[in-house]
Design an enzyme around this catalytic site. Structure first.
Site, PDB file in Angstrom:
ATOM      1  N   HIS A 121       0.674  -1.232   0.120  1.00 37.71           N
ATOM      2  CA  HIS A 121       0.364  -0.102   0.073  1.00 37.71           C
ATOM      3  C   HIS A 121       1.105   1.121   0.045  1.00 37.71           C
ATOM      4  O   HIS A 121       1.363   1.620   0.961  1.00 37.71           O
ATOM      5  CB  HIS A 121      -0.903  -0.220   0.755  1.00 37.71           C
ATOM      6  CG  HIS A 121      -0.442  -0.138   2.552  1.00 37.71           C
ATOM      7  ND1 HIS A 121      -0.144   1.417   3.157  1.00 37.71           N
ATOM      8  CD2 HIS A 121      -0.231  -1.437   3.121  1.00 37.71           C
ATOM      9  CE1 HIS A 121       0.259   0.555   4.232  1.00 37.71           C
ATOM     10  NE2 HIS A 121       0.682  -0.099   4.297  1.00 37.71           N
ATOM     11  N   ASP A 171      -0.661   4.352   0.780  1.00 36.74           N
ATOM     12  CA  ASP A 171      -0.945   5.542   1.599  1.00 36.74           C
ATOM     13  C   ASP A 171      -0.246   5.446   3.149  1.00 36.74           C
ATOM     14  O   ASP A 171       0.534   4.425   3.672  1.00 36.74           O
ATOM     15  CB  ASP A 171      -2.342   5.566   1.943  1.00 36.74           C
ATOM     16  CG  ASP A 171      -2.356   4.147   2.335  1.00 36.74           C
ATOM     17  OD1 ASP A 171      -2.191   2.804   2.342  1.00 36.74           O
ATOM     18  OD2 ASP A 171      -3.561   4.395   3.441  1.00 36.74           O
ATOM     19  N   GLU A 182      -4.631   1.402   2.536  1.00 42.73           N
ATOM     20  CA  GLU A 182      -4.880   0.730   3.357  1.00 42.73           C
ATOM     21  C   GLU A 182      -4.882   0.923   4.549  1.00 42.73           C
ATOM     22  O   GLU A 182      -5.684   1.005   5.916  1.00 42.73           O
ATOM     23  CB  GLU A 182      -3.556  -0.215   3.045  1.00 42.73           C
ATOM     24  CG  GLU A 182      -3.683  -1.480   4.017  1.00 42.73           C
ATOM     25  CD  GLU A 182      -2.826  -1.130   5.529  1.00 42.73           C
ATOM     26  OE1 GLU A 182      -3.636  -2.276   5.993  1.00 42.73           O
ATOM     27  OE2 GLU A 182      -2.185  -0.643   5.653  1.00 42.73           O
ATOM     28  N   GLU A 183      -4.373   2.626   5.145  1.00 38.36           N
ATOM     29  CA  GLU A 183      -4.536   3.067   6.082  1.00 38.36           C
ATOM     30  C   GLU A 183      -6.280   3.292   7.389  1.00 38.36           C
ATOM     31  O   GLU A 183      -6.072   3.939   7.782  1.00 38.36           O
ATOM     32  CB  GLU A 183      -3.698   4.033   6.135  1.00 38.36           C
ATOM     33  CG  GLU A 183      -1.441   3.702   6.157  1.00 38.36           C
ATOM     34  CD  GLU A 183      -1.092   2.880   7.281  1.00 38.36           C
ATOM     35  OE1 GLU A 183      -2.115   1.787   8.147  1.00 38.36           O
ATOM     36  OE2 GLU A 183      -0.703   2.267   7.420  1.00 38.36           O
ATOM     37  N   ARG A 238      -9.416  -5.698  17.835  1.00 36.58           N
ATOM     38  CA  ARG A 238      -8.228  -6.398  17.238  1.00 36.58           C
ATOM     39  C   ARG A 238      -9.032  -7.906  17.746  1.00 36.58           C
ATOM     40  O   ARG A 238      -9.191  -8.350  18.225  1.00 36.58           O
ATOM     41  CB  ARG A 238      -7.363  -6.324  17.451  1.00 36.58           C
ATOM     42  CG  ARG A 238      -6.534  -5.240  17.423  1.00 36.58           C
ATOM     43  CD  ARG A 238      -5.834  -4.911  15.648  1.00 36.58           C
ATOM     44  NE  ARG A 238      -5.301  -3.881  15.949  1.00 36.58           N
ATOM     45  CZ  ARG A 238      -4.645  -2.842  14.574  1.00 36.58           C
ATOM     46  NH1 ARG A 238      -4.966  -3.711  13.468  1.00 36.58           N
ATOM     47  NH2 ARG A 238      -4.569  -1.659  14.169  1.00 36.58           N
TER      48      ARG A 238
END
Ligand SMILES: C[C@H](N)C(=O)N[C@@H](Cc1c[nH]cn1)C(=O)O
Ligand SMILES: [Zn+2]
Ligand SMILES: [Zn+2]
Length: 478
Positions: free
Chosen positions: A98, A100, A165-166, A344
């Site tokens: 990615h 970004d 992605e971030e 998570r």
């Protein structure tokens, strides 16, 4: 098949040029989570596509649609697809990365400008140096070393780079499913390699076979028609911030236990043999302190700490939008606040089975407070956890590459972070996905003073290239 010696020599000889390429990439502020940087994020995609083209890759910029961010309707940064080689006798490796990055301000505590790559003590400091511009540049270095010396690549390559992605890879999953069904760019892919995570410590290279998923939330609380004076309205009205802090304090305990009923109990306890895997890992409580920058591990028991990251869910509180956060003292009652947190996830948790539990719990806790404020729980993005088969030839090729370059056997790790596209590739293409990290545990990804050690960049480039040779060799071995 060991890597071509001229490839390895070229990498050593051209280290300065490779560092300059990384500096050029770091300079572009491709912060996907901030609307003010959307044009620059898109510009980064175009820059990367041009680099790939210059290195002989056939490319296409793919439109992923639009999103609403900070009240603005914005084009999503494009996905970049690439193709190099179509030899039916060779294996085809798909590379993902990615372009970004996370936000960064020097005032956050950076020693130098985050968007100027600075080399100090053999470390390369800059936002995106390790996450994930360094590894992407590593792949470009591999291509350059082959193109410049007219060396034949041992495999066919496909590329898929994204710029979101971030902030949750918006649009990517549907895009990959559509492209896979179209049978063009991803046709014939035999395996996937992703370099977007980190070694477990600062000594031992790692191969990663698991990732946690993620479910990201905001608790929105509002009440007053505008911000109020706390001297005039304090103890007269329900305050949004007071309600929010109370709700946020009910999510997780000081020892990391998630307080939302049903979340912890979804996860099976570890077996004796599984605990043994963690015992064998080259890891200590001192490594936690080194990577975290302080002796703050939740336990003195190495296995407990490492399982906290690799095989249990975790809930982290990230911030409060709308709260007063400047220096000095402002006696305000903010009218509208949003508390951000994420969980998570580990198997069998998914955003689908976790989000309803979280929403119902927060709503019931809010109801108990009898507040006249308004509250709603928003789930912004998510991704499922992923676990792969380490006995696959894809992992074997990477193991051999690491041993050839670093002269050390890798740690086999599960990562605490999330790369939702990993599971998308595994399920959509039906192939093995490997995570081959370049950086170390103390790189400070997402943090201040993010860095990539020069040796990890240069030897890491050699690992990526050598891995391709080992994939080819294993195909020959059958
Ligand atoms: C592991 C990877 N380099 C990474 O940092 N992924 C992010 C993905 C994410 C999800 N929501 C926001 N960002 C992460 O694990 O935080
Ligand atoms: Zn990343
Ligand atoms: Zn990241």
């Amino acid at each position: 098949m060991t890597a071509h010696p001229d490839f390895l020599k070229y990498v050593d000889k051209h280290a300065d040029k490779f560092v300059q390429r990384l500096a050029d990439a770091v300079q572009i502020k491709s912060i996907s989570g901030d609307a003010a940087y959307r044009e620059e994020t898109i510009a980064m995609g175009h820059w990367l596509e041009k680099q790939l083209k210059g290195l002989g890759v056939t490319t296409a910029l793919k439109d992923l649609g639009q999103q609403t961010l900070q009240g603005q309707r914005l084009d999503l940064p494009p996905a970049i697809l690439g193709k190099l080689g179509d030899d039916p006798k060779k294996r085809t490796v798909l590379i993902y990365g990615h372009y970004d990055v996370q936000p960064a301000l020097q005032s956050d505590g950076w020693a130098t400008d985050p968007f100027t790559l600075v080399e100090k003590d053999e470390k390369l400091y800059g936002r995106g140096s390790t996450d994930d511009k360094g590894p992407i540049m590593g792949w470009l270095n591999v291509l350059e070393a082959h193109q410049a010396q007219r060396l034949e690549l041992p495999v066919n390559l496909r590329f898929c780079f994204e710029g979101m992605e971030e902030t949750g890879s918006e649009g990517l999953e549907a895009f990959i499913e559509k492209e896979a069904a179209a049978g063009e760019w991803f046709n014939g892919v035999d395996c996937v390699c992703i370099s977007d995570n980190y070694w477990l410590n600062t000594r031992t290279p790692a191969l990663t076979y698991g990732l946690r998923g993620i479910a990201y939330f905001a608790i929105n609380v509002s009440g007053p028609g505008q911000d109020l004076h706390s001297g005039l309205f304090g103890r007269m009205v329900h305050e949004p911030m007071t309600d929010l802090i109370k709700l946020m304090s009910k999510l997780v305990d000081h020892d990391g236990q998630i307080l939302i009923p049903g979340i912890e109990s979804m996860v099976a306890p570890p077996t004796e043999s599984e605990i043994e895997l963690y015992t064998k890992m080259d890891y200590s409580i001192a490594d936690v302190a080194e990577a975290a920058g302080a002796s703050i591990a939740l336990s003195d028991h190495k296995e407990t700490v490492i399982m906290g990251r690799m095989r249990y869910p975790s809930l982290s509180l990230h911030g409060i939008q709308g709260a007063f956060s400047e220096p000095g003292g402002k006696t305000v009652i903010p009218s509208k606040v949003a508390g951000k947190f994420s969980i998570r996830l580990v198997p069998p948790q998914t955003p689908e089975n976790v989000v309803p539990l979280v929403t119902a719990y927060i709503e019931s806790e809010f109801a108990k407070m009898n507040s006249k404020n308004k509250m709603n729980v928003e789930h912004s993005h998510g991704g499922k956890p992923w676990v792969a088969d380490i006995n696959h030839w894809n992992f074997e090729a990477a193991r051999r590459a690491i041993e050839a370059v670093w002269n050390k056997s890798p740690d086999y790790t599960r990562e605490g972070g999330s790369i939702p596209v990993t599971l998308t590739f595994a399920e959509t293409l039906g192939v093995n996905v490997l995570l081959l990290p370049m950086g170390r545990s103390d790189d400070g990804a997402h943090s201040t003073n993010e860095k990539l050690d020069l040796s990890n960049f240069i030897e890491g480039t050699k690992v990526l290239g050598t891995y391709l040779y080992e994939v080819a060799q294993l195909a020959r071995e059958g």
